[in-house]
Structures are given as C-alpha cells and as structure tokens.
Motif scaffolding. Structure first.
Motif, mmCIF file in Angstrom:
data_model
loop_
_atom_site.group_PDB
_atom_site.id
_atom_site.type_symbol
_atom_site.label_atom_id
_atom_site.label_comp_id
_atom_site.label_asym_id
_atom_site.label_seq_id
_atom_site.Cartn_x
_atom_site.Cartn_y
_atom_site.Cartn_z
ATOM 1 N N CYS B 67 10.654 -2.800 -0.573
ATOM 2 C CA CYS B 67 9.849 -2.730 -0.693
ATOM 3 C C CYS B 67 9.486 -1.275 -2.313
ATOM 4 N N PRO B 68 9.117 -1.963 -3.242
ATOM 5 C CA PRO B 68 9.170 -0.319 -4.230
ATOM 6 C C PRO B 68 7.646 0.479 -4.169
ATOM 7 N N VAL B 69 7.548 0.020 -3.214
ATOM 8 C CA VAL B 69 6.240 1.131 -2.834
ATOM 9 C C VAL B 69 6.436 2.220 -1.562
ATOM 10 N N CYS B 71 5.757 0.405 1.252
ATOM 11 C CA CYS B 71 4.715 0.522 2.174
ATOM 12 C C CYS B 71 4.306 -0.009 3.619
ATOM 13 N N CYS B 87 0.253 -1.617 -0.486
ATOM 14 C CA CYS B 87 0.802 -3.063 -1.217
ATOM 15 C C CYS B 87 0.761 -3.644 -2.208
ATOM 16 N N ILE B 88 1.454 -4.027 -3.511
ATOM 17 C CA ILE B 88 1.322 -4.682 -4.492
ATOM 18 C C ILE B 88 1.626 -6.095 -4.826
ATOM 19 N N GLY B 89 2.082 -6.302 -3.859
ATOM 20 C CA GLY B 89 2.389 -8.056 -3.742
ATOM 21 C C GLY B 89 3.032 -8.336 -5.297
ATOM 22 N N GLY B 91 6.597 -9.483 -3.885
ATOM 23 C CA GLY B 91 7.219 -10.091 -3.478
ATOM 24 C C GLY B 91 8.604 -10.227 -2.965
ATOM 25 N N CYS B 93 9.749 -8.453 -0.609
ATOM 26 C CA CYS B 93 9.586 -8.301 0.645
ATOM 27 C C CYS B 93 10.270 -10.336 1.213
ATOM 28 N N TYR B 104 1.999 -14.527 1.090
ATOM 29 C CA TYR B 104 1.271 -13.516 -0.166
ATOM 30 C C TYR B 104 -1.289 -14.627 -0.331
ATOM 31 N N MET B 116 0.651 -8.682 0.567
ATOM 32 C CA MET B 116 1.669 -9.443 1.718
ATOM 33 C C MET B 116 1.051 -9.280 2.994
#
Ligand code: HEM
Ligand code: SF4
Ligand code: SF4
Lengths: 396, 198
Positions: B67-69, B71, B87-89, B91, B93, B104, B116
C-alpha cells in the motif's frame, strides 16, 4: 455434490476407486510416488492422517512402501473412527480419471479458478499466488531499480559536470541566430515535458512516498497529496499521450538513423574529447532521446491506460504485468530524461534557447549541427534567390 | 491473545451462499461489492469443491506491504484492517492479495476506484467501536460485542469456521479424523505460511 455420493457408490458397487475414497492410514498402500489423489490443492494442509503439516501431496513417498499403515500422529485414536469403505487396492487406485489428474496438475501451487455466481468475473479467481511475485517486484525490484537509476544518473551527471564542466560554444556567441524550433514544436515539447514531470513526480510518490514523505508530513497530508497526485496522474496521461503522437509526426523524419550517426557515436559525440563530430538537425544522442521518448513513452502510456481502466482488457495477471512494464520503464525513462534535461540546460551552452525562444546562436548551431546549418543556409539562399528565377543583382 | 482466522471446510460447503448474503446484510455492503464469495472449482466434475473466501487476514499481509499510503494496521487478534480515510484507491492491494479480497466501489472518472473495501472480520475500522461513522464506513463491529463474524455463525453446515486459529484447526482436524477425508484448510499455507496437519 459428487464427492459425497461417490464413497457411497463405492461401498455398494465396489467400483474402481476414485479420489473420493481415502482414509487415514490408507496412504501406506500407495506405491512410492503414486499420485496423491485426494487433496486437490497442494497448497492446503493435507487432510490425511499422520502427515506432517505443510507436506505437499507428492510426499506420499515418505509413507512406508511395505503396505503398513502410516503411523498415526494425530491424537484421535483409530478406534474412534466410524466405519468407512474398505481399503482400496493398488489396482483400484490406478484408475484415476483424466479430469482428476488434470485437476491435480492444474493445482500444483498455481492459480486456482472456479465458477462464481456473482457478476464480477475477477472474483472467480480463488487463489492467485502470483501476487507474491508482484509484491516483490513492487517493493524490491522497482524500488531498487528506480532508486539506483535515478540517483545513479544524478551522480553520473554531477561527476560529468565536475570533470568536463559546461560544454561551451567554442567560438563564442556570434550574436546572430537562426530558427531551430517553431512555435508548434516548442509548445508541444513543453506540453509533453510538463506533463511528464508531474506524471513522474506523482508516480515516484507512489513508489517512494511512503518511505520519504509520509514520515515527514504525516498520514493525512500524505494521503491528500497522493490523492491529488493520482488525479493529476490520471488526467495528465491524456496531454502526455497526445504530445507523444504530435512529437512523432513532427520529428520522426529528422530522427531516422543513418551513417552520420555512426561517425558521431564513434567520435563520442563530442562529450569526451574536444571538437564536435558533424551532425544533421538531430545528432545520434538526440535521436536516442527521441526514440526513448516515443517508444518508451508509448509503452508507458499503453500500459498506463491498461492500469487506468482496470480489467477492461485483461485479467489480474495482465494487470500485474501492465504495472510491471509501467513501473520499470517509467523509472528508466525518468533517469534518461534527467540526462536529457542536464544536456539541454546546464550541460551545453546555447542549447536551452532552442526550446526557449526557438532560435539558437549561429556558432552553437555550426558546432553542434554543422550539416543542418549548411542545409538551412542553402534553403535560405534559395528563398532569396530562387534557382532559375530572375536573379536580383546584388542580392547575395 | 487469540490469532483469529477463517477456515473453510470445502468438504462441507454446499455453496448455499448464506455467508455471502449474511455479510452483505450485516455490513450493508454497497451494491457491486462482495466481501465474501463462494467459488466452485471443477463444477460438475469429480473433485468438485466449493470454498467460501474472503480476506484471510494474512500473516505478513501482502496488501499492507504494497500500500503506497500505508493505510493498513494490524490488531492484537491478528486481523488486517485498513483506514478508508487514508486509502487513495490505487488498486495495488488487489494486485498483491492472493485471495482477491480488496474491492473497490466504482466512483469518479475512468475505471476510477473509490476507497478500498474488504472483509473486516466484522471488526469495523479505526473509529470508535460501534459508532455510526464506523458502521457507515466499515459495517458492523461484532467483535467488539464479543461475537464472531456473521458469515461463519450463519453457516448452515458449519463449513465456514471463524475464531482462534488453533481452536478452529483442532475442530477441523477432529472432523477429518472422524470422517476420514478432508481437502485441507484452503489458503492457509498462502495466508499464514503454515499448512494444517490433520
Ligand atoms: C501516459 C499515460 C500514463 C498513464 C495512463 C498512467 C497511468 C498510471 C496508473 C493508472 C498508475 C497506477 C496508480 C494510479 O492509479 O495512480 C500509474 C503508476 C505510475 N506511473 Fe503512470 N501513467 C502514465 C504515464 C506515466 C509517465 C510518463 C510516468 C513517468 C515518467 C509514469 C510513472 C508512474 C509511476 C512511477 C507509477 C507508480 C508505479 C509503482 O509505484 O508501482 N506514468 N500510472
Ligand atoms: S487476504 Fe488479501 S486483503 Fe486480506 S490480509 Fe491477505 S492480502 Fe490483505
Ligand atoms: S487501494 Fe487503498 S488500501 Fe489498497 S493499496 Fe491503494 S491506497 Fe492502499
């Protein structure tokens, strides 16, 4: 449910044993290496008694081949077990249906897919172990490749600058200039360049932001930033792609490789020694940048659009590959573009003007693009004195 | 502390989809999103099995790793939950998850993914337990009330087991011992890096 009916049929008919009949301790009857018929999934725990955890079905060889029952490790006493079908003989065991064998082969640690009653086709994929490889790609391969490519390129450029310094216009500024890129060419270049920079930064943020930025600005601010970054990434994809197409149409003619490029490359492009090898409108280095942009950028854009419309054209495996191609080519392109930016600004005196005002100094042009200058001058003479037309006295 | 897990006894699952329905109803899962689903492999052929699958709440969860953020967060019971506000959605994960668990909502432009959504083990999210805002974002928090996920509690054949990993593994082992067969704990090796000795 077939498998509940079959053991019964077996009892009644003593029909050839299928995968269904199986009891703890029976495994001992299996000849060494016989396919283990019961467990359709190697990655799940084996349901048979007396087998250690984590043993894939193929390990039935471990059972004594003498026909003695495998020692029951499990705490439940065999006496407590209800009556069950008589042990099948080896001969019966031999008859495994082709489907069953196919099933076992398909399930050897691979993807498991089935039928689903909801519309979402992706949901039919039960287990996709490939996610593991993708994770390694994203967290290690991409991060390391990107880090080394980008930082490595910066290091090389810094070293080059320290050693070689700025490449000057050797004969100095002449004060006269000629048009190198017209307004359309420049506008298009800057559309591609500015969208590229935002795409690159917002993309790198997805790869490295959680390590570099998140600890600095905190989760809320980082999410807000990444959210707008994602929006920018999604929307700027379109001007970037449009610009690539226009760029291709405008410049492809002058970027076809030819013999002069070989000589230019052999002479080291004038980077290492003194003096400049001859070049046409674009030298071999610039042609390389052009093709990296058009082909690399084209692939990045194509894979990017696959990512942008999830599962529109492919399944989970294809999405993972699109992401791999997108990520790796992107970081390599970013490194290449750092080189391009250096050469076009700090590295070469007189180069930036070509994309700034569009006009380059005559001496710069003569040194870097001698053949192009000759061509331009010939063209200019033609407009002043059209061949075969009336020659104006003293016009030259 | 317990280590909460799911175990689907594929030799018992009759593909009635009650778990899917229970989950949707209990958590008011939005249209188009399935936190739990039943997949039938080898449909109509020998070796047919149905497996009810949702987020397995993996050990060393792949979704959290990519996960890039960042979360995701883990709970003391071994659950893998996430913060939808962060989450920024993107995709990612879904690409990493072995079980296709992240879902999503379709919002925004293009194939635009919204925030997500996935199985919470009926344990809600980071907000105050059983608050309205928690319910709206994540659904029920049965765990805070001392109850297990509704999917497993509803299961008519008790194929789907939820609870402490060791306890449900023991139940499953005993079943296999008694009946003499069992196709194993589906996904356990992938999710928990351990098979199930029976
Ligand atoms: C031209 C069309 C492009 C499209 C349609 C596109 C689309 C995407 C999409 C959909 C993602 C997934 C994350 C997200 O939804 O934000 C992504 C990630 C990314 N993009 Fe692009 N992109 C494009 C161009 C570029 C360019 C030119 C670069 C770099 C110069 C770039 C660099 C990246 C990077 C580094 C990532 C993150 C990879 C990772 O962390 O795994 N993209 N892109
Ligand atoms: S099943 Fe998927 S979503 Fe759930 S913890 Fe594992 S990787 Fe994450
Ligand atoms: S979709 Fe959300 S939870 Fe999943 S990896 Fe992206 S930001 Fe993280």
């Amino acid at each position: 449910m077939m498998r509940r009916i079959l053991p019964l049929a077996l009892l009644l008919l003593a029909a050839p044993a299928t995968a269904q009949d199986r009891s703890p301790g029976l495994s001992g009857n299996l000849p060494a290496g016989a396919p283990e018929v019961q467990a359709p999934v190697p990655e799940v725990g084996d349901g048979r008694g007396g087998q250690p955890a984590g043993q894939p079905p193929a390990t039935t060889e471990q059972a004594p081949p003498t026909g003695a029952p495998a020692p029951a490790v499990a705490p439940v006493a065999p006496a407590a077990q209800p009556a069950r079908p008589a042990p099948a003989t080896d001969a019966l065991r031999g008859e495994i249906s082709a489907e069953e064998l196919g099933l076992q082969r398909a399930l050897q640690g691979g993807r498991i897919e089935g039928r689903i009653t909801i519309p979402d086709r992706q949901a039919a994929s039960l287990i996709q172990p490939e996610g593991r490889e993708w994770r390694v790609f994203h967290n290690r391969t991409l991060a390391w490749t990107g880090g080394i490519a980008v930082l490595g390129m910066l290091g090389v450029l810094a070293l080059f600058y320290l050693v070689r310094g700025r490449i000057r216009i050797e004969s100095g500024w002449s004060g006269r200039s000629l048009l190198r890129f017209d307004l359309l060419e420049r506008a298009n270049h800057w559309m591609v360049a500015s969208s590229f920079i935002v795409l690159a930064l917002s993309g790198l943020n997805l790869t490295f932001g959680r390590y570099l930025l998140l600890p600095l600005i905190g989760p809320e601010a980082f999410t807000a930033l990444s959210h707008y970054g994602k929006l920018a990434h999604n929307f700027l994809a379109f001007p970037f792609t449009l610009g690539l197409v226009v760029m291709l149409l405008l410049w492809v003619r002058d970027n076809l490789p030819n013999r002069i490029d070989l000589a230019w490359l052999r002479a080291g492009g004038g980077f290492l020694g003194r003096g400049h090898p001859a070049a046409e409108r674009f030298n071999a280095g610039q042609k390389l940048v052009f093709w990296i942009t058009v082909l690399g950028g084209g692939l990045v854009a194509a894979s990017g659009f696959v990512l942008l419309f999830p599962f529109a054209v492919t399944d989970i495996g294809g999405m993972q590959w699109a992401q791999r191609i997108h990520g790796i080519l992107s970081v390599l392109m970013i490194a290449a573009m750092l080189g391009h930016i250096y050469i076009g600004t700090l590295g070469t005196e007189g180069a930036y003007e070509a994309m700034g005002s569009g006009r380059v100094d005559y001496n710069y042009a003569k040194e870097h693009h001698s053949l192009w200058v000759d061509e331009e001058l010939a063209k200019a003479r033609e407009t002043v004195a059209p061949p075969g037309g009336a020659r104006v006295a003293g016009a030259d | 502390m317990a280590r909460l897990k799911f175990l689907c006894d594929a030799d018992r699952c009759i593909e009635c989809n009650a778990c899917v329905t229970a989950c949707k109803n209990e958590n008011e899962v939005p249209w188009g999103i399935n936190r739990r689903r039943v997949v039938t492999i080898n449909d109509g052929k020998p070796g047919e099995r149905s497996i009810s699958m949702a987020c397995m709440h993996c050990t060393d969860a792949p979704c959290a790793a990519v996960c890039p953020v960042s979360c995701f967060y883990g709970t003391a019971d071994g659950l893998v939950l996430h913060d939808k506000d962060l989450c920024i959605g993107c995709g990612y994960c879904f690409y990493a998850c072995p079980f296709g668990a992240p879902q999503y909502p379709r919002v925004g432009n293009f194939g635009g993914r919204g925030k997500m959504d996935k199985c919470t083990y009926c344990a809600g999210g980071p907000q105050a337990d059983n608050s309205a805002v928690e319910y709206a974002q994540y659904g029920a928090n049965r765990l805070a009330e001392g109850k297990l996920p509704l999917c497993a509690e509803m299961c008519s054949t008790k194929a789907l087991l939820a609870g402490d990993g060791e306890i449900i593994a023991a139940i499953y082992k005993e079943r296999v011992q008694r009946r003499g067969y069992g196709s194993g704990a589906w996904g356990w090796r992938t999710a928990y890096k351990e098979g199930l000795a029976v």
